[in-house]
Design a protein around this motif. Structure first.
Motif, PDB file in Angstrom:
ATOM      1  N   THR A  54       0.846  -1.201   0.000  1.00  0.00           N
ATOM      2  CA  THR A  54       0.000   0.000   0.000  1.00  0.00           C
ATOM      3  C   THR A  54       0.882   1.252   0.000  1.00  0.00           C
ATOM      4  O   THR A  54       2.013   1.228   0.504  1.00  0.00           O
ATOM      5  CB  THR A  54      -0.978  -0.019   1.200  1.00  0.00           C
ATOM      6  N   LYS A  64      -4.507  10.082  -1.954  1.00  0.00           N
ATOM      7  CA  LYS A  64      -4.810   8.891  -2.761  1.00  0.00           C
ATOM      8  C   LYS A  64      -4.055   7.691  -2.211  1.00  0.00           C
ATOM      9  O   LYS A  64      -2.864   7.771  -1.951  1.00  0.00           O
ATOM     10  CB  LYS A  64      -4.420   9.130  -4.234  1.00  0.00           C
ATOM     11  N   ARG A  65      -4.778   6.580  -2.019  1.00  0.00           N
ATOM     12  CA  ARG A  65      -4.134   5.376  -1.502  1.00  0.00           C
ATOM     13  C   ARG A  65      -4.131   4.292  -2.588  1.00  0.00           C
ATOM     14  O   ARG A  65      -5.189   3.956  -3.131  1.00  0.00           O
ATOM     15  CB  ARG A  65      -4.890   4.879  -0.266  1.00  0.00           C
ATOM     16  N   ALA A  66      -2.937   3.790  -2.864  1.00  0.00           N
ATOM     17  CA  ALA A  66      -2.843   2.674  -3.824  1.00  0.00           C
ATOM     18  C   ALA A  66      -2.838   1.374  -3.032  1.00  0.00           C
ATOM     19  O   ALA A  66      -2.097   1.235  -2.052  1.00  0.00           O
ATOM     20  CB  ALA A  66      -1.563   2.789  -4.642  1.00  0.00           C
ATOM     21  N   THR A  69      -6.412  -3.968  -4.174  1.00  0.00           N
ATOM     22  CA  THR A  69      -7.820  -4.091  -4.586  1.00  0.00           C
ATOM     23  C   THR A  69      -8.185  -3.103  -5.703  1.00  0.00           C
ATOM     24  O   THR A  69      -9.253  -3.226  -6.298  1.00  0.00           O
ATOM     25  CB  THR A  69      -8.766  -3.887  -3.388  1.00  0.00           C
ATOM     26  N   ASN A  70      -7.293  -2.141  -5.964  1.00  0.00           N
ATOM     27  CA  ASN A  70      -7.547  -1.205  -7.075  1.00  0.00           C
ATOM     28  C   ASN A  70      -7.419  -1.902  -8.437  1.00  0.00           C
ATOM     29  O   ASN A  70      -7.922  -1.396  -9.430  1.00  0.00           O
ATOM     30  CB  ASN A  70      -6.557  -0.034  -7.034  1.00  0.00           C
TER      31      ASN A  70
ATOM     32  N   GLU B 143     -10.978   0.699 -14.736  1.00  0.00           N
ATOM     33  CA  GLU B 143     -10.403   0.570 -13.387  1.00  0.00           C
ATOM     34  C   GLU B 143     -10.532   1.953 -12.772  1.00  0.00           C
ATOM     35  O   GLU B 143      -9.628   2.792 -12.892  1.00  0.00           O
ATOM     36  CB  GLU B 143      -8.929   0.127 -13.442  1.00  0.00           C
ATOM     37  N   GLU B 144     -11.669   2.175 -12.136  1.00  0.00           N
ATOM     38  CA  GLU B 144     -12.034   3.502 -11.655  1.00  0.00           C
ATOM     39  C   GLU B 144     -10.943   4.160 -10.806  1.00  0.00           C
ATOM     40  O   GLU B 144     -10.590   5.314 -11.012  1.00  0.00           O
ATOM     41  CB  GLU B 144     -13.323   3.393 -10.833  1.00  0.00           C
ATOM     42  N   GLU B 145     -10.396   3.391  -9.874  1.00  0.00           N
ATOM     43  CA  GLU B 145      -9.415   3.936  -8.925  1.00  0.00           C
ATOM     44  C   GLU B 145      -8.143   4.421  -9.637  1.00  0.00           C
ATOM     45  O   GLU B 145      -7.448   5.306  -9.143  1.00  0.00           O
ATOM     46  CB  GLU B 145      -9.029   2.856  -7.901  1.00  0.00           C
ATOM     47  N   LEU B 146      -7.834   3.764 -10.753  1.00  0.00           N
ATOM     48  CA  LEU B 146      -6.611   4.129 -11.478  1.00  0.00           C
ATOM     49  C   LEU B 146      -6.892   5.094 -12.627  1.00  0.00           C
ATOM     50  O   LEU B 146      -5.978   5.464 -13.368  1.00  0.00           O
ATOM     51  CB  LEU B 146      -5.930   2.865 -12.029  1.00  0.00           C
ATOM     52  N   GLN B 147      -8.176   5.445 -12.751  1.00  0.00           N
ATOM     53  CA  GLN B 147      -8.631   6.321 -13.837  1.00  0.00           C
ATOM     54  C   GLN B 147      -8.321   5.776 -15.225  1.00  0.00           C
ATOM     55  O   GLN B 147      -7.993   6.528 -16.141  1.00  0.00           O
ATOM     56  CB  GLN B 147      -8.071   7.745 -13.648  1.00  0.00           C
TER      57      GLN B 147
END
Lengths: 205, 205
Positions: A54, A64-66, A69-70, B143-147
């Motif tokens: 993470t 923003k947290r990577a 689950t992304n 992949e919404e979180e990664l745009q």
């Protein structure tokens, strides 16, 4: 016809094969056990590296947290690694018990079950790694035409640790592929039957 | 011990095995040939569907063209399909020639070469499909979180045809996995040696 392809006296075929096969079986059992233990350890290591991966980045006022689950492919890799680790652990226990008993695999149904399980695990591991690697490549290089932007220039630590997890899973997968070859050998050699009579074996009817 | 696991008179072991193995060999050769031809056809179909897949969309004044080269994973799939198609075509020719000669595979080095090639093809195909599927999933769901945005809502026709290509490659890959099992059988049964003497076969020394 000698399937082992060694120059031996045909009169000693059965005895020779018995001795030779025992040595092959012992080595094979040991190799299989080592490989299955490696799969368990490496798949579990890969899983831990990815799950605990993470990184938080502050962009202006937005945090923003990577995390794994992304990426759907990393979730798939974690699940696949978990299944492979547990499966290989159980198979390692079977190997150890088989070695303690000194038994050789002669049951076709068990050999088929092990072969099928190993094949499924090997292909699942390879598929999971390919999918994760594809996401990884997009993360590192981006897909300009589709406007899928690089994320690894922003989340370098996350990507490096994730790559470590994928590399560990890749080694586990390689070991799983080798194991699946061994189980194929253990199964299909049970179908090896001499099609010709050895010249000095007299058939008593 | 009968590796074929059928209740037969031990006195006829060699003869029986010979006859049974011939039938098994014939069926196996035919299945292998059909599967290899299927791989060639399906992999080639998948390749054509993907390579000819294109869609142009006008967004305001900008013209955007979707094509397979926009996705690295589709380029990998095209290359993998091409290799699998050519490889399977060559192997099909070998199978046909083997059938015409009526020969059975007894050469270990050739069996090892075919086994290794088939294994490599099967894993390569599975990896290519997994990578392409991963890109496809991102294209469809994003992949919404990664745009990484969906692209299939904009290039629906391109995505549908691409999915057809991936499906065709998937079937080719399944056939390739089955072929790799057959070549594993053909190789490893050569290592099957009876470890016990049949009870009424007298060994003449």
């Amino acid at each position: 016809m000698s399937y082992l392809g060694v120059g031996i006296s045909p009169g000693n075929v059965a005895v020779y094969h018995g001795g030779k096969m025992k040595v092959v079986d012992r080595r094979l059992r040991l190799t299989e056990l080592l490989l299955r233990c490696s799969v368990t350890a490496l798949a579990f290591l890969g899983l831990i590296l990815i799950v605990t991966d993470t990184q938080v980045k502050k962009i202006f006022t937005i945090e923003k947290r990577a995390k794994y689950t992304n990426m759907k492919s990393l979730v798939f890799l974690v699940v696949a690694n978990g299944i492979a680790a547990v499966y290989s652990l159980l198979q390692s226990v079977r190997c150890v018990m088989g070695s303690m008993k000194g038994s050789v695999l002669f049951s076709k149904s068990l050999a088929w079950a092990i072969f099928s399980g190993d094949q499924a695990m090997a292909y699942m591991s390879v598929a999971a790694i390919a999918a994760a690697s594809e996401s990884g490549v997009i993360g590192i290089r981006g897909e300009e035409e589709l406007q899928w932007m690089k994320v690894c220039n922003m989340f370098g630590k996350f990507c490096n640790r994730g790559a470590g997890g994928v590399a560990s899973a890749m080694l586990a997968s390689l070991a799983m592929v080798l194991v699946s070859c061994i189980s194929a050998f253990s199964l299909f050699r049970l179908y090896g039957a001499t099609t010709q009579r050895p010249p000095n074996l007299a058939v008593v009817k």
